[in-house]
Design an enzyme around this catalytic site. Structure first.
Site, PDB file in Angstrom:
ATOM      1  CD1 TRP A 159      71.267  12.576 -18.408  1.00 49.48           C
ATOM      2  CD2 TRP A 159      69.754  13.051 -16.714  1.00 49.48           C
ATOM      3  NE1 TRP A 159      71.766  13.431 -17.050  1.00 49.48           N
ATOM      4  CE2 TRP A 159      70.755  13.517 -16.253  1.00 49.48           C
ATOM      5  CE3 TRP A 159      68.348  12.907 -15.752  1.00 49.48           C
ATOM      6  CZ2 TRP A 159      70.941  14.451 -15.033  1.00 49.48           C
ATOM      7  CZ3 TRP A 159      68.780  13.911 -14.734  1.00 49.48           C
ATOM      8  CH2 TRP A 159      69.727  14.501 -14.318  1.00 49.48           C
ATOM      9  CG  ASN A 160      66.564  17.126 -17.702  1.00 46.43           C
ATOM     10  OD1 ASN A 160      66.385  17.082 -18.553  1.00 46.43           O
ATOM     11  ND2 ASN A 160      66.254  18.332 -17.003  1.00 46.43           N
ATOM     12  N   PRO A 184      69.641  10.165 -28.263  1.00 50.17           N
ATOM     13  CG  PRO A 184      68.343   8.130 -27.537  1.00 50.17           C
ATOM     14  CD  PRO A 184      68.926   8.780 -28.557  1.00 50.17           C
ATOM     15  N   GLY A 237      71.153  20.194 -23.219  1.00 53.96           N
ATOM     16  CA  GLY A 237      71.760  19.423 -22.376  1.00 53.96           C
ATOM     17  C   GLY A 237      72.583  20.780 -21.485  1.00 53.96           C
ATOM     18  CB  SER A 238      75.675  20.355 -19.443  1.00 51.77           C
ATOM     19  OG  SER A 238      76.508  19.609 -20.571  1.00 51.77           O
ATOM     20  CD  GLU A 259      65.730  25.560 -25.186  1.00 48.92           C
ATOM     21  OE1 GLU A 259      65.924  26.365 -24.172  1.00 48.92           O
ATOM     22  OE2 GLU A 259      65.054  26.147 -26.141  1.00 48.92           O
ATOM     23  CB  CYS A 293      67.289  23.181 -17.499  1.00 51.31           C
ATOM     24  SG  CYS A 293      65.609  23.245 -18.537  1.00 51.31           S
ATOM     25  CD  GLU A 467      63.754  22.840 -27.887  1.00 47.33           C
ATOM     26  OE1 GLU A 467      63.594  22.378 -26.686  1.00 47.33           O
ATOM     27  OE2 GLU A 467      64.572  21.890 -28.849  1.00 47.33           O
TER      28      GLU A 467
HETATM   29  P1  NAD Z   1      74.768  16.411 -21.047  1.00 49.79           P
HETATM   30  O1  NAD Z   1      75.220  17.678 -21.497  1.00 49.79           O
HETATM   31  O2  NAD Z   1      75.746  15.603 -20.441  1.00 49.79           O
HETATM   32  O3  NAD Z   1      74.233  15.542 -22.130  1.00 49.79           O
HETATM   33  C1  NAD Z   1      73.077  16.029 -22.919  1.00 49.79           C
HETATM   34  C2  NAD Z   1      73.251  14.949 -24.339  1.00 49.79           C
HETATM   35  O4  NAD Z   1      74.404  15.382 -25.005  1.00 49.79           O
HETATM   36  C3  NAD Z   1      73.398  13.606 -23.977  1.00 49.79           C
HETATM   37  O5  NAD Z   1      72.475  13.040 -25.096  1.00 49.79           O
HETATM   38  C4  NAD Z   1      74.573  13.208 -24.117  1.00 49.79           C
HETATM   39  O6  NAD Z   1      74.836  11.526 -24.625  1.00 49.79           O
HETATM   40  C5  NAD Z   1      75.181  14.094 -25.151  1.00 49.79           C
HETATM   41  N1  NAD Z   1      76.804  14.308 -25.059  1.00 49.79           N
HETATM   42  C6  NAD Z   1      77.452  14.320 -23.964  1.00 49.79           C
HETATM   43  N2  NAD Z   1      78.663  14.652 -24.375  1.00 49.79           N
HETATM   44  C7  NAD Z   1      78.728  14.765 -25.657  1.00 49.79           C
HETATM   45  C8  NAD Z   1      79.622  15.068 -26.800  1.00 49.79           C
HETATM   46  N3  NAD Z   1      80.781  15.600 -26.245  1.00 49.79           N
HETATM   47  N4  NAD Z   1      79.212  15.410 -27.943  1.00 49.79           N
HETATM   48  C9  NAD Z   1      78.021  15.115 -28.408  1.00 49.79           C
HETATM   49  N5  NAD Z   1      76.991  14.777 -27.481  1.00 49.79           N
HETATM   50  C10 NAD Z   1      77.239  14.762 -26.201  1.00 49.79           C
HETATM   51  O7  NAD Z   1      73.522  16.858 -20.261  1.00 49.79           O
HETATM   52  P2  NAD Z   1      72.540  16.020 -19.287  1.00 49.79           P
HETATM   53  O8  NAD Z   1      73.692  15.483 -18.016  1.00 49.79           O
HETATM   54  O9  NAD Z   1      72.087  14.671 -20.248  1.00 49.79           O
HETATM   55  O10 NAD Z   1      71.440  16.847 -18.647  1.00 49.79           O
HETATM   56  C11 NAD Z   1      71.379  17.870 -17.892  1.00 49.79           C
HETATM   57  C12 NAD Z   1      71.671  19.263 -18.369  1.00 49.79           C
HETATM   58  O11 NAD Z   1      70.562  19.515 -19.479  1.00 49.79           O
HETATM   59  C13 NAD Z   1      71.476  20.353 -17.240  1.00 49.79           C
HETATM   60  O12 NAD Z   1      72.727  21.168 -17.666  1.00 49.79           O
HETATM   61  C14 NAD Z   1      70.328  20.930 -17.766  1.00 49.79           C
HETATM   62  O13 NAD Z   1      70.130  22.454 -17.534  1.00 49.79           O
HETATM   63  C15 NAD Z   1      70.225  20.722 -19.241  1.00 49.79           C
HETATM   64  N6  NAD Z   1      68.780  20.970 -19.874  1.00 49.79           N
HETATM   65  C16 NAD Z   1      68.454  22.262 -20.292  1.00 49.79           C
HETATM   66  C17 NAD Z   1      67.147  22.302 -20.702  1.00 49.79           C
HETATM   67  C18 NAD Z   1      66.953  23.443 -21.536  1.00 49.79           C
HETATM   68  O14 NAD Z   1      65.751  23.472 -22.018  1.00 49.79           O
HETATM   69  N7  NAD Z   1      67.486  24.652 -21.586  1.00 49.79           N
HETATM   70  C19 NAD Z   1      66.250  21.061 -20.685  1.00 49.79           C
HETATM   71  C20 NAD Z   1      66.555  20.155 -19.764  1.00 49.79           C
HETATM   72  C21 NAD Z   1      68.163  19.863 -19.406  1.00 49.79           C
END
Ligand code: NAD
Length: 486
Positions: A159-160, A184, A237-238, A259, A293, A467
């Site tokens: 979402w960020n 998304p 994501g995380s 990522e 991130c 990327e």
């Molecule tokens: P998140 O991991 O909670 O969610 C990311 C995505 O995964 C969302 O679309 C979410 O709905 C989905 N998701 C969640 N649980 C899932 C599961 N069990 N199976 C499949 N999909 C699932 O992360 P967030 O809170 O949306 O974003 C913040 C995190 O993203 C931070 O840790 C940040 O560092 C990271 N991030 C990394 C980068 C990078 O390029 N390295 C860039 C932006 C954000």
């Protein structure tokens, strides 16, 4: 556009985007999208089911052969038009990002421009997917290597940066000749849906890009990763969710790009230009209100200048205007949701209980809205959780160090390895330290590294693959080697 509302986007899809058109969810389900500045409901979107996910893969599959066979120049033209349309609508897009994510308009405008640039860059790269030809060392034959699209790609985004994290994947995937299903984040589905409309208007054929908002993300993504037609997962994501998805992807040996989270050190040496370091710190910490991130998560400052750095950083942080992201003069908007602001609050309380000194901020203002005060903490003890975990909020913890070796040791003391920042006037030291830092990217006398033309990505538990840049497209291509005698 001071009084922006969703009424100004009559073409914004609120249902699933599958096969080039809107569809309701198979069970009719919808979920609310919340404004983080007011905690009020903005609208509701269709909530994709497992059945819808498979239907999206069907659509991506039906379009795959045609898109892969489309001339690279034609794919490039479609991406170029996508860049132009996104740029023409960047003000609307920025308001939408700000509305559903909370970030200040100034950051949302930056994101809209950055996001569009991935389409321009990959429009230029689409015609450059070259292979290799060589004579085998034995002289017996030729070794010919061609690059082919990896296949249907599932893209999962956070979402960020709801626009940029999507375009950073869609751009190279389409350039390479892949079709995609984008899932998304549930906090920010609207931006992705508007991009589906923009890509459609730019001439992306039906089924090439499908967008599937879904609150049951685990079940929906798992179903796609177990569909043998899906060959690629690109996740941002995380780290926690990344680990789960790597395991899920293992069952069908799906090609993964990851990522993940960061814990960026921001190192200031005693010889640094302090004014420049403060400018860089404000960008590295406060872009997106700290929800990046790449956000500076731990400030390591030489003991000779740590006191002055803390005081001057606190002056700048305290002067920031906090308010609804969509207000034109806001510099820091609310955080995205209740969980995020509660986590920041916990980390700050924990750090203070462990002996950190609050130089400015430190508290959650009264609601409504998921706000947290811009905060500087000094004398943060080494074991504090705030130095181990991603803060994802407007909080700068400062730790003093004595020498270069200690700075490197402290900076590398994390399982993450996304980005590091270094400030020094001594270029030899800057390059030496850059080599020693365990991260995929380094900002040397810079607080911002992101660039569509550069390979973005992490080492250690911050990710796999890159990327952006030339490398970004390779993540969507596979090499095929043909041993040939002529
Ligand atoms: P998140 O991991 O909670 O969610 C990311 C995505 O995964 C969302 O679309 C979410 O709905 C989905 N998701 C969640 N649980 C899932 C599961 N069990 N199976 C499949 N999909 C699932 O992360 P967030 O809170 O949306 O974003 C913040 C995190 O993203 C931070 O840790 C940040 O560092 C990271 N991030 C990394 C980068 C990078 O390029 N390295 C860039 C932006 C954000």
């Amino acid at each position: 556009m001071a009084d922006f509302s969703l009424d100004q986007l009559p073409d914004l899809p609120l249902d699933l985007w599958v096969g080039g058109e809107e569809r309701t969810a198979s069970d009719g389900g919808r979920f609310d999208v919340v404004d983080p500045a007011t905690e009020g409901v903005l609208t509701a979107v269709a909530d994709g089911t497992v059945q819808d996910a498979i239907a999206a893969v069907d659509a991506a599959h039906a379009a795959a052969a045609g898109w892969a066979a489309t001339a690279p120049r034609e794919r490039a033209e479609v991406l170029r038009r996508s860049f132009e349309l996104m740029t023409a609508r960047s003000d609307q897009l920025a308001h939408l990002i700000s509305l559903e994510n909370g970030k200040a308009l100034v950051d949302a405008r930056g994101e809209a421009a950055y996001a569009a640039e991935f389409f321009r860059w990959y429009a230029e790269e689409a015609v450059r997917a070259s292979g290799e030809l060589m004579t085998a060392p034995s002289g017996a034959n030729r070794i010919m290597v061609v690059r082919q699209p990896v296949g249907i790609a599932v893209l999962v985004t956070p979402w960020n940066f709801p626009a940029a994290m999507a375009t950073r994947k869609i751009g190279p995937a389409l350039a390479a000749g892949c079709t995609v299903v984008l899932k998304p984040a549930s906090d920010t589905p609207l931006t992705a849906l508007l991009m589906a409309r923009i890509l459609h208007d730019a001439g992306v054929p039906a089924g090439v890009v499908n967008v599937l908002p879904a609150r049951r993300s685990g079940a929906v993504v798992s179903a796609m990763l177990h569909d043998p037609r899906v060959r690629k997962l690109s996740f941002t994501g995380s780290t926690e969710v990344g680990r789960i998805l790597l395991k899920e992807a293992a069952d069908q040996v799906v090609n993964c790009s990851m990522e993940l989270g960061g814990n960026a050190p921001f190192v200031v040496f005693e010889d640094a230009d302090l004014e420049a370091a403060l400018d860089g710190a404000m960008v590295a910490k406060m872009r997106n209100g700290g929800e990046a991130c790449t956000a500076a998560n731990r400030f390591f400052v030489h003991a000779d200048v740590a006191g002055e750095f803390a005081t001057r950083l606190a002056e700048r942080m305290a002067a920031l205007r906090v308010g609804p992201g969509t207000d034109n003069d806001t510099q820091v908007g609310p955080l995205v949701n209740q969980d995020t602001v509660a986590k920041v609050d916990d980390l700050v309380r924990g750090a203070v209980a462990a002996g950190s000194r609050v130089v400015t901020g430190g508290a959650r203002p009264d609601g409504p809205g998921y706000y947290f005060e811009p905060t500087v903490l000094a004398d943060v003890p080494h074991g504090a959780a705030i130095l181990r975990e991603e803060i994802f909020g407007p909080v700068a913890p400062i730790v003093a160090f004595e020498d270069e070796a200690e700075a490197i040791r402290l900076a590398n003391d994390t399982e993450f390895g996304l980005v590091s920042y270094v400030y020094t006037r001594d270029l030899a030291r800057g390059l030496r330290v850059s080599e020693a830092l365990e991260s995929g990217m380094v900002g040397l006398n810079r607080g911002l590294v992101s660039d569509p033309a550069a390979p973005f990505g992490g080492t250690k538990q911050s990710g796999l693959g890159r990327e952006g840049g030339h490398e970004g497209m390779l993540d969507y291509l596979e090499s095929k080697y043909v041993a040939v005698t002529w």
